[in-house]
Design a protein around this motif. Structure first.
Motif, PDB file in Angstrom:
ATOM      1  N   ASP A 268      10.851 -13.457 -28.813  1.00 13.80           N
ATOM      2  CA  ASP A 268       9.546 -13.206 -29.437  1.00 13.80           C
ATOM      3  C   ASP A 268       9.593 -13.550 -30.926  1.00 13.80           C
ATOM      4  N   LEU A 269      10.661 -13.124 -31.574  1.00 13.05           N
ATOM      5  CA  LEU A 269      10.821 -13.391 -32.998  1.00 13.05           C
ATOM      6  C   LEU A 269      10.974 -14.888 -33.258  1.00 13.05           C
ATOM      7  N   LYS A 270      11.767 -15.550 -32.435  1.00 15.96           N
ATOM      8  CA  LYS A 270      11.946 -17.002 -32.599  1.00 15.96           C
ATOM      9  C   LYS A 270      10.614 -17.737 -32.451  1.00 15.96           C
TER      10      LYS A 270
ATOM     11  N   TRP B  48       7.548 -16.537 -32.829  1.00 17.08           N
ATOM     12  CA  TRP B  48       6.633 -16.209 -33.921  1.00 17.08           C
ATOM     13  C   TRP B  48       7.007 -16.945 -35.203  1.00 17.08           C
ATOM     14  N   VAL B  49       8.286 -16.934 -35.556  1.00 19.82           N
ATOM     15  CA  VAL B  49       8.718 -17.633 -36.774  1.00 19.82           C
ATOM     16  C   VAL B  49       8.471 -19.132 -36.626  1.00 19.82           C
ATOM     17  N   TYR B  50       8.730 -19.681 -35.451  1.00 20.81           N
ATOM     18  CA  TYR B  50       8.472 -21.111 -35.242  1.00 20.81           C
ATOM     19  C   TYR B  50       6.987 -21.423 -35.442  1.00 20.81           C
ATOM     20  N   LEU B  51       6.119 -20.605 -34.846  1.00 25.02           N
ATOM     21  CA  LEU B  51       4.680 -20.844 -35.001  1.00 25.02           C
ATOM     22  C   LEU B  51       4.269 -20.727 -36.468  1.00 25.02           C
TER      23      LEU B  51
ATOM     24  N   THR C  83      10.166 -17.946 -20.514  1.00 29.68           N
ATOM     25  CA  THR C  83      10.506 -17.102 -21.666  1.00 29.68           C
ATOM     26  C   THR C  83       9.537 -17.347 -22.812  1.00 29.68           C
ATOM     27  N   VAL C  84       9.208 -18.617 -23.052  1.00 27.79           N
ATOM     28  CA  VAL C  84       8.224 -18.941 -24.101  1.00 27.79           C
ATOM     29  C   VAL C  84       6.890 -18.307 -23.750  1.00 27.79           C
ATOM     30  N   SER C  85       6.475 -18.436 -22.501  1.00 17.35           N
ATOM     31  CA  SER C  85       5.197 -17.884 -22.061  1.00 17.35           C
ATOM     32  C   SER C  85       5.153 -16.371 -22.240  1.00 17.35           C
ATOM     33  N   LYS C  86       6.229 -15.672 -21.865  1.00 18.91           N
ATOM     34  CA  LYS C  86       6.277 -14.213 -22.037  1.00 18.91           C
ATOM     35  C   LYS C  86       6.181 -13.845 -23.512  1.00 18.91           C
ATOM     36  N   SER C  87       6.865 -14.591 -24.359  1.00 17.64           N
ATOM     37  CA  SER C  87       6.810 -14.309 -25.796  1.00 17.64           C
ATOM     38  C   SER C  87       5.419 -14.555 -26.351  1.00 17.64           C
ATOM     39  N   VAL C  88       4.808 -15.656 -25.977  1.00 20.27           N
ATOM     40  CA  VAL C  88       3.448 -15.960 -26.434  1.00 20.27           C
ATOM     41  C   VAL C  88       2.494 -14.849 -25.983  1.00 20.27           C
ATOM     42  N   ASN C  89       2.637 -14.418 -24.733  1.00 21.38           N
ATOM     43  CA  ASN C  89       1.767 -13.348 -24.225  1.00 21.38           C
ATOM     44  C   ASN C  89       1.965 -12.049 -24.994  1.00 21.38           C
ATOM     45  N   TRP C  90       3.218 -11.690 -25.310  1.00 23.48           N
ATOM     46  CA  TRP C  90       3.494 -10.471 -26.070  1.00 23.48           C
ATOM     47  C   TRP C  90       2.929 -10.577 -27.484  1.00 23.48           C
TER      48      TRP C  90
END
Length: 167
Positions: free
Chosen positions: A50-52, A54-57, A85-92
């Motif tokens: 999630d942190l990766k 967010w920081v990337y975005l 994993t990317v999708s779960k992070s984006v959703n969170w």
């Protein structure tokens, strides 16, 4: 009129790290993405992926706070192995209010939102308590920024009609 003294941290830097002015990143020179101080109040709620993401975005967003990398771009740049994993992070990130996502004719666009909104949302979701909101507000107050107004989520419970029996 006496010359203005350098900031305390500037004095520490010159004393402790001579020549550091050639070694540090200067935001005024451009080429940076701001990471608001209030973000540190969110770190415990962001897992590694999630942190990766967010920081990337944040590093992809420009002055309009919008970006549109593909999941493949995110995976290649962050080392995340799967689209799931990317999708779960984006959703969170969207659930807690750090980003908004809009599908624009097949292109996923991301709005990078003020982290204060995430603190509010985490409070609504009961992921943080009022003490953590107050910690965030203490930091915002010291910086002269608007405070977070924590509103607990109101749940209305429908009333049942009383069933009357008897003859």
């Amino acid at each position: 009129m006496a010359p203005k003294r350098p900031h305390k941290d500037q004095r520490y830097r010159e004393r402790c790290f001579p020549g550091a002015d050639k070694e540090v990143f200067l935001p005024k020179a451009g080429g940076f993405a701001p990471l608001p101080y209030i973000s540190r109040e969110l770190l415990r709620h962001l897992k590694g992926a999630d942190l990766k993401v967010w920081v990337y975005l944040l590093t992809r967003g420009g002055p309009q706070s919008i970006c549109y990398p593909t999941y493949e771009d995110i995976m290649n740049s962050t080392g995340i192995q799967t689209k799931g994993t990317v999708s779960k992070s984006v959703n969170w990130l969207e659930k807690i209010g750090l980003i908004k996502v809009f599908n624009d004719s097949g292109v996923r666009r991301y709005l990078l939102r003020d982290p204060r909104l995430a603190v509010e949302r985490l409070f609504e979701l009961k992921k943080i308590g009022i003490d953590q909101v107050e910690d965030a507000n203490d930091l915002l107050e010291r910086m002269g920024l608007p405070l977070i107004v924590a509103k607990p989520k109101v749940v209305t419970i429908g009333t049942k009609k009383a069933v009357q029996g008897g003859k």
